[in-house]
Design an enzyme around this catalytic site. Structure first.
Site, PDB file in Angstrom:
ATOM      1  N   GLY A  37       0.661  -6.868  -3.193  1.00  0.00           N
ATOM      2  CA  GLY A  37       1.680  -7.902  -3.224  1.00  0.00           C
ATOM      3  C   GLY A  37       1.495  -8.750  -1.985  1.00  0.00           C
ATOM      4  O   GLY A  37       0.431  -8.736  -1.359  1.00  0.00           O
TER       5      GLY A  37
ATOM      6  N   THR B 288      -1.714   2.453  -7.807  1.00  0.00           N
ATOM      7  CA  THR B 288      -2.838   3.156  -8.414  1.00  0.00           C
ATOM      8  C   THR B 288      -2.332   4.252  -9.351  1.00  0.00           C
ATOM      9  O   THR B 288      -2.860   4.430 -10.446  1.00  0.00           O
ATOM     10  CB  THR B 288      -3.735   3.732  -7.312  1.00  0.00           C
ATOM     11  OG1 THR B 288      -4.073   2.670  -6.433  1.00  0.00           O
ATOM     12  CG2 THR B 288      -4.991   4.322  -7.895  1.00  0.00           C
TER      13      THR B 288
ATOM     14  N   GLU C  11       1.189  -9.755   1.558  1.00  0.00           N
ATOM     15  CA  GLU C  11       0.854  -8.953   2.713  1.00  0.00           C
ATOM     16  C   GLU C  11       1.396  -9.641   3.943  1.00  0.00           C
ATOM     17  O   GLU C  11       1.093 -10.799   4.193  1.00  0.00           O
ATOM     18  CB  GLU C  11      -0.660  -8.779   2.809  1.00  0.00           C
ATOM     19  CG  GLU C  11      -1.054  -7.335   2.723  1.00  0.00           C
ATOM     20  CD  GLU C  11      -2.545  -7.174   2.735  1.00  0.00           C
ATOM     21  OE1 GLU C  11      -3.247  -7.956   3.392  1.00  0.00           O
ATOM     22  OE2 GLU C  11      -3.005  -6.232   2.076  1.00  0.00           O
TER      23      GLU C  11
ATOM     24  N   SER D 209      -5.440   5.700  -0.266  1.00  0.00           N
ATOM     25  CA  SER D 209      -5.215   4.266  -0.420  1.00  0.00           C
ATOM     26  C   SER D 209      -6.449   3.591  -1.017  1.00  0.00           C
ATOM     27  O   SER D 209      -7.574   3.830  -0.583  1.00  0.00           O
ATOM     28  CB  SER D 209      -4.906   3.683   0.949  1.00  0.00           C
ATOM     29  OG  SER D 209      -4.687   2.295   0.829  1.00  0.00           O
ATOM     30  N   SER D 210      -6.224   2.758  -2.021  1.00  0.00           N
ATOM     31  CA  SER D 210      -7.359   2.034  -2.601  1.00  0.00           C
ATOM     32  C   SER D 210      -7.732   0.929  -1.636  1.00  0.00           C
ATOM     33  O   SER D 210      -6.904   0.096  -1.292  1.00  0.00           O
ATOM     34  CB  SER D 210      -6.963   1.409  -3.931  1.00  0.00           C
ATOM     35  OG  SER D 210      -6.082   2.239  -4.619  1.00  0.00           O
TER      36      SER D 210
ATOM     37  N   ASN E  18      -0.972   5.688   3.198  1.00  0.00           N
ATOM     38  CA  ASN E  18      -1.276   6.361   1.931  1.00  0.00           C
ATOM     39  C   ASN E  18      -2.536   7.202   2.137  1.00  0.00           C
ATOM     40  O   ASN E  18      -3.546   6.703   2.603  1.00  0.00           O
ATOM     41  CB  ASN E  18      -1.509   5.272   0.868  1.00  0.00           C
ATOM     42  CG  ASN E  18      -1.720   5.848  -0.508  1.00  0.00           C
ATOM     43  OD1 ASN E  18      -1.922   7.062  -0.661  1.00  0.00           O
ATOM     44  ND2 ASN E  18      -1.686   4.993  -1.507  1.00  0.00           N
TER      45      ASN E  18
ATOM     46  N   SER F 217       0.842  -1.182   0.000  1.00  0.00           N
ATOM     47  CA  SER F 217       0.000   0.000   0.000  1.00  0.00           C
ATOM     48  C   SER F 217       0.888   1.246   0.000  1.00  0.00           C
ATOM     49  O   SER F 217       1.833   1.336   0.774  1.00  0.00           O
ATOM     50  CB  SER F 217      -0.874  -0.006   1.248  1.00  0.00           C
ATOM     51  OG  SER F 217      -1.650   1.151   1.256  1.00  0.00           O
ATOM     52  N   GLY F 218       0.589   2.180  -0.893  1.00  0.00           N
ATOM     53  CA  GLY F 218       1.367   3.422  -0.951  1.00  0.00           C
ATOM     54  C   GLY F 218       2.596   3.319  -1.828  1.00  0.00           C
ATOM     55  O   GLY F 218       3.364   4.265  -1.926  1.00  0.00           O
TER      56      GLY F 218
HETATM   57  N1  LIG Z   1       5.198   7.854 -10.068  1.00  0.00           N
HETATM   58  C1  LIG Z   1       4.940   8.650  -9.015  1.00  0.00           C
HETATM   59  N2  LIG Z   1       5.403   9.906  -9.007  1.00  0.00           N
HETATM   60  C2  LIG Z   1       5.166  10.717  -7.981  1.00  0.00           C
HETATM   61  N3  LIG Z   1       4.473  10.362  -6.881  1.00  0.00           N
HETATM   62  C3  LIG Z   1       3.975   9.127  -6.813  1.00  0.00           C
HETATM   63  C4  LIG Z   1       4.188   8.195  -7.865  1.00  0.00           C
HETATM   64  N4  LIG Z   1       3.588   7.056  -7.539  1.00  0.00           N
HETATM   65  C5  LIG Z   1       3.032   7.248  -6.307  1.00  0.00           C
HETATM   66  N5  LIG Z   1       3.257   8.488  -5.874  1.00  0.00           N
HETATM   67  C6  LIG Z   1       2.827   9.092  -4.597  1.00  0.00           C
HETATM   68  O1  LIG Z   1       2.518   8.054  -3.700  1.00  0.00           O
HETATM   69  C7  LIG Z   1       1.165   8.102  -3.277  1.00  0.00           C
HETATM   70  C8  LIG Z   1       0.593   6.726  -3.174  1.00  0.00           C
HETATM   71  O2  LIG Z   1       0.469   6.124  -4.427  1.00  0.00           O
HETATM   72  P1  LIG Z   1      -0.689   5.084  -4.778  1.00  0.00           P
HETATM   73  O3  LIG Z   1      -0.583   4.786  -6.206  1.00  0.00           O
HETATM   74  O4  LIG Z   1      -2.004   5.580  -4.298  1.00  0.00           O
HETATM   75  O5  LIG Z   1      -0.254   3.841  -3.946  1.00  0.00           O
HETATM   76  P2  LIG Z   1      -0.954   2.417  -3.921  1.00  0.00           P
HETATM   77  O6  LIG Z   1      -2.032   2.396  -4.925  1.00  0.00           O
HETATM   78  O7  LIG Z   1       0.149   1.487  -4.240  1.00  0.00           O
HETATM   79  O8  LIG Z   1      -1.430   2.262  -2.552  1.00  0.00           O
HETATM   80  C9  LIG Z   1       0.477   8.920  -4.319  1.00  0.00           C
HETATM   81  O9  LIG Z   1      -0.633   9.596  -3.786  1.00  0.00           O
HETATM   82  C10 LIG Z   1       1.562   9.872  -4.744  1.00  0.00           C
HETATM   83  O10 LIG Z   1       1.632  10.954  -3.863  1.00  0.00           O
HETATM   84 MG   LIG Z   2      -3.966   2.060  -4.650  1.00  0.00          MG
END
Ligand SMILES: Nc1ncnc2c1ncn2[C@@H]1O[C@H](COP(=O)(O)OP(=O)(O)O)[C@@H](O)[C@H]1O
Ligand SMILES: [Mg+2]
Length: 1032
Positions: free
Chosen positions: A400, A128, A402, A176-177, A173, A123-124
């Site tokens: 991935g 997404t 957990e 977070s989704s 996050n 997560s984070g």
């Molecule tokens: N390629 C990227 N460039 C800049 N910031 C990113 C990038 N990927 C993620 N982040 C930062 O990390 C945070 C969490 O990403 P997110 O995709 O929501 O994580 P996940 O879906 O894996 O939980 C985003 O809100 C953003 O601030």
């Molecule tokens: Mg997500």
């Protein structure tokens, strides 16, 4: 479309895999496959870190993309970047998520099969974000028609809606989704994105009723309460304050700086209308969301027996209104359990705890179903109903491995799913390697890697796997508990090398396990699960779903891949097929826990590398040879390293490569020659080659430069010459065109002129008006330069054209007047006096005496004899009379006509004939009867004097050269104008009183004056003088 994309290939910014080898010291290696010590985790992390410190967040492991969350905006997602990556081969540019998206797309187009991109990570970690980047890439780079734009829009805006309902702030996050998402993008045969489908799973419903410290409920609740319009909130019975809702205030975390609920509310409202939600849908949707908030505020109180009762039920009313359920039914449902006996139903009251549990369960169920409904609705709006054939790219955003402190049924399912995916990956990678070796005619070498089939079997095997045991335990009659389940597991798997429990383990390990735990040695590492809740959750329909979803998910992926495997044997080029066989992987890593940019937490990353199985992945990739390239490409790059292949190898490429590597001293074990490719076992061999190439390149560079400069120079000269010729031709063309235009114009003008000339006499028409205007102007212009200069010039006036006759006459008059005026203005007083005199002369003589015209131009003077030339005596005598004029004359004697020179002096009162000092004769003006002259051009003057006295002298006959002057003066001084006569023929005069003489006049050869035989005075004047007038 494909052609178009191909054209874009080969960009100047190209930095291919081999090219990037040069930069490896600074930015590390962009593909881990080229990591020499590929089994070293430290080397792996070192490379990641090196790249991360240069903001290079992407690195490949073959075609897998590793992404490290930078926690800051990088300038690598612009439209320009997208363009750079469009249609470019994987290894030609630095690693990027766009490269992966683009290659998936192109493989799909080329092979007309389905693909999917699997994005995993904690997560984070950026999963997404990665999936959004991919979606955006397709939205921008795929061709599209306006019709399809709406589908594209919907795909893009469905994201914020899903995030509002399915995402929440967690510790890890802010966005977070809290659900798993699998999204299909459908492409038609032209490659247009034409539809989409979303599959959601594992929504974390417990969040609706409970959030951990520092976390929030789903975004939508805050958005509605904070951003909702007054009217809407009123309708829903809500107040604009999160503090009022117990589901929202559990952790005093309603506001987060990185989240702007009000703005997000607007985005969501907008998005809803784009994806076909009508007003009633929206009303219902928010009604239900509000009902959950109201439900959270429903309070129970215990009655005397400890059973739950509902006292104040305004909140319940709102729930009832919003959901359309009878209050009574609702109340009963929340406070009683319905037990169905064989024939009748029994209501058993809840305790307060039970009632709260039921209330929360209802809230979760409502929210969960709403979410499902929402996803279905979005799917409806993105659905493509065309029956034509489509291919899809699937995007799977999945957790991935957990690993928590306490891991339960959910983690078990997720980790199983990951285990399964790894198995697939191994199968496919090895298979494709094997196939490539076969195709290239290279013997297969067994490779060392961990095959996780054994763990998959442990979980899923029919009748023997953990899942089977769990199902059996649930179905078994009698009292089944989590612990009896654990016992069964121990019974059945006791000896399995990847399964340990408290009971089964040795002393040392036992310390790390509770009695209710079992531990699985996953391929990525060990995970300990607590059995508590397994039976319940497996029984619970909702939880059961999780398991099935995991299985379902796997089977979907499996279908994709098998579909692709079938394609394998088809016609397309082998290498392309090898690529297409692979699902696409994106592995996301968190660089640190505190979301700080630029920080790389080694321990944290190492943990993720391990549980994402990246080392395993690399090991499989590197099973055989690290590097392989088609002979042509390899030779093309490295041919300068060997004299035999430089600058050209004329033979077969494979042979050229063989000569080349022999020259470089490759050992037999370091490489293999395939049918179309060279395989190099270790990256160090390649690096050595690359370094040699680097050195050689510099030497070559100067030579090539020199040649190139020469070539350029020549080219430049030719170019300039061509340009000059071209300009010349163009210029000539321009001039010729101008000349032509000029001539055409001239022809027109001349034609018009001629026509005008021919009709010049006619009334003014369009044909001749211009001509006439021209004639007029021309005449006036000429006239201006040729005006008569004097009043006397009466002949030089230009003859006017017929149209101007009248005007010319007027002008002529005008001009004359102007000249006269000018002349008159210019004359002096003297001239004026002169003219007055001349005027008198004219009156007397004009047209009468022949010599008059000649005299006109002779100016009169004041006197012909100055006073010094008059005798002093004379002067003394007549001074008092004032001398007006004196002139020399010839006096003819009255008798003999003897000529005698005398002075004639005119005074105020008399005329004197003077000879030296003697006054010969004095003629008082009063006695002057008249004066006669002839009409001829002679200059004889006869003064007729009145006299009765014979002693007195008679009339005076004189000759004077200045006849007109004398007589004019005389007429003025003596006022005798009327007395002067011009006489035709002879003139008689008185010699003395009573005695008459005659003067005859004639013209002859010679001028003379003499006494004729008849006693007359004969005056002859030459003809020439006489004819002067005729000449004029
Ligand atoms: N390629 C990227 N460039 C800049 N910031 C990113 C990038 N990927 C993620 N982040 C930062 O990390 C945070 C969490 O990403 P997110 O995709 O929501 O994580 P996940 O879906 O894996 O939980 C985003 O809100 C953003 O601030
Ligand atoms: Mg997500």
């Amino acid at each position: 479309f494909c052609l178009l994309k191909k054209e874009k290939k080969r960009k100047p910014t190209k930095l291919d895999m081999e090219g990037a080898l040069t930069a490896r010291d600074r930015v590390g290696i962009q593909d881990f496959v080229l990591l020499d010590t590929h089994t070293s985790e430290t080397a792996f992390l070192g490379n990641l870190k090196k790249r991360f410190s240069e903001d290079l967040i992407y690195t490949y492991i073959g075609t897998l993309l590793v992404s490290v969350n930078p926690y800051k905006e990088l300038d690598i997602y612009s439209k320009k970047q997208m363009d750079i990556y469009m249609g470019v081969n994987f290894f030609e540019l630095p690693p990027h998520i766009y490269a992966l998206a683009d290659n998936a797309y192109h493989t799909m187009m080329a092979e007309a099969n389905n693909h999917f991109i699997l994005i995993s990570g904690e997560s984070g970690a950026g999963k997404t974000e990665a999936s959004k980047k991919i979606l955006q890439y397709y939205a921008v780079s795929c061709p599209s028609t306006t019709l399809l734009d709406s589908v594209r829009d919907r795909m893009l805006v469905s994201n914020p809606v899903l995030e509002a309902f399915g995402n929440a702030k967690t510790l890890k996050n802010d966005n977070s989704s809290r659900f798993g998402k699998y999204m299909d993008i459908q492409f038609d045969i032209q490659g247009d994105a034409v539809g989409g489908h979303i599959l959601s799973y594992l929504l974390e419903k417990s969040r609706v009723v409970h959030q951990n410290h520092g976390e929030r409920n789903f975004h939508i609740f805050y958005q509605l309460v904070e951003g909702g319009e007054e009217d809407l909130l009123h309708q829903l019975g809500l107040e604009s304050n999160c503090q009022h809702y117990s589901y929202l205030v559990q952790d005093e975390c309603a506001n987060v700086t990185s989240i702007n609920d009000k703005n997000d509310w607007k985005t969501v409202r907008n998005a809803l209308s784009v994806i076909d939600f009508d007003e009633s849908d929206i009303q219902h949707l928010f009604g239900i969301i509000a009902s959950v908030l109201h439900l959270g505020n429903v309070q129970f109180e215990a009655d005397s027996k400890g059973y739950a009762t509902l006292n104040k039920n305004t909140e319940l009313r709102w729930v009832s209104t919003l959901l359309g359920i009878n209050v009574q039914v609702l109340q009963e449902g929340l406070t009683y359990r319905k037990i169905e006996a064989k024939t009748d139903e029994v209501l058993s009251p809840f305790t307060v705890d039970h009632a709260i549990y039921a209330r929360n369960a209802l809230a979760k169920a409502i929210y969960g179903r709403t979410f499902t409904w929402l996803v279905n609705k979005i799917n409806d709006s993105m659905e493509n109903k065309e029956p034509s054939r489509k291919t899809v790219i699937g995007l799977l955003d999945i957790y991935g491995f957990e690993v928590f402190y306490v891991n339960s049924f959910e983690q078990f399912c997720i980790n199983y799913c990951n285990e399964k995916l790894q198995q697939l990956f191994i199968q496919l990678t090895l298979k494709s390697e094997q196939e490539e070796y076969e195709a290239e005619g290279i013997g297969w070498e067994p490779v060392q890697f961990f095959n996780n089939k054994i763990i998959c079997d442990l979980v899923e095997e029919k009748h023997r796997g953990i899942i089977s045991v769990l199902d059996e335990e649930c179905l078994r009659p009698g009292e089944a508990t989590d612990f009896t389940f654990l016992e069964k597991l121990e019974e059945k798997m006791g000896s399995h090398p990847h399964f340990i429990t408290h009971k089964l383990s040795d002393k040392k390990i036992r310390k790390t396990l509770d009695r209710g735990d079992f531990r699985l040695l996953h391929y990525a590492g060990e995970v300990t699960y607590g059995v508590v809740g397994f039976i319940d959750k497996n029984n619970d329909m909702l939880y059961r779903n999780i398991k099935y979803v995991s299985l379902l998910l796997w089977s979907i992926i499996h279908v994709y891949l098998t579909d692709k495997l079938q394609f394998k044997s088809s016609l397309l080029g082998l290498t392309d097929i090898l690529m297409s066989k692979e699902p696409w992987y994106v592995r996301c890593l968190k660089s640190n826990e505190s979301k700080q940019p630029g920080r790389f937490d080694d321990v944290l990353v190492r943990h993720q590398v391990k549980y994402l199985g990246l080392m395993e992945h690399l090991r499989v990739r590197r099973a055989g040879f690290a590097y392989r390239r088609r002979y042509e490409l390899f030779l093309q790059r490295y041919k300068p390293l060997c004299p035999a292949t430089w600058p050209h190898w004329r033979g077969v490429a494979a042979e050229g490569v063989e000569v080349l590597v022999q020259h470089l001293g490759y050992l037999p074990d370091e490489y293999k020659m395939g049918r179309t490719k060279i395989f190099i076992r270790h990256p160090r061999t390649l690096f050595a080659t690359e370094d040699a190439f680097e050195v050689c390149k510099h030497k070559l560079a100067s030579r090539i430069q020199a040649q190139y400069k020469g070539y350029r120079q020549k080219g430049e000269f030719r170019r300039q010459k061509e340009a000059a010729t071209k300009i010349e031709t163009c210029w000539r063309g321009v001039q010729a065109r101008k000349e032509k235009e000029r001539r055409q114009w001239a022809v027109k003008v001349i034609k018009k002129f001629i026509k005008g000339y021919m009709t010049r006499g006619e009334a003014k028409t369009t044909d001749n008006s211009e001509y006439l205007a021209f004639v007029r102007q021309n005449y006036l212009n000429r006239l201006k330069d040729n005006l008569p200069k004097t009043v006397l010039d009466k002949i030089s006036w230009l003859t006017p054209p017929p149209v101007l006759t009248e005007a010319s006459a007027i002008l002529r008059q005008l001009h004359m007047r102007v000249m006269v005026t000018r002349y008159v203005r210019g004359i002096t007083a003297q001239q004026k006096a002169q003219l007055q005199l001349k005027g008198i002369t004219s009156v007397i003589f004009k047209d009468k005496k022949d010599s008059y015209p000649q005299s006109v131009s002779q100016p009169f003077v004041d006197t012909r004899i100055s006073e010094q030339d008059i005798n002093m005596k004379i002067l003394q005598i007549i001074r008092h009379e004032r001398i007006k004029y004196s002139v020399p004359v010839v006096k003819y004697d009255r008798n003999g006509f003897k000529p005698r020179p005398r002075q004639l002096i005119l005074t105020q009162t008399a005329a004197y004939v003077v000879d030296e000092a003697k006054i010969k004769q004095k003629v008082q003006y009063t006695t002057l009867k008249g004066v006669s002259v002839s009409t001829l051009s002679d200059s004889i003057i006869i003064f007729h004097i009145a006299s009765e006295d014979v002693k007195q002298k008679g009339d005076l006959v004189i000759q004077c050269d200045h006849l007109f002057e004398v007589l004019t003066k005389l007429s003025v001084v003596a006022n005798k104008q009327s007395a002067i006569n011009v006489v035709q023929g002879s003139i008689s005069f008185q010699i003395q009183a009573g005695k008459e003489g005659i003067v005859d006049f004639s013209s002859g050869q010679e001028s003379m004056v003499y006494k004729d035989k008849n006693g007359h005075l004969m005056v002859v004047r030459t003809k020439t003088a006489q004819t002067y007038k005729d000449l004029l």
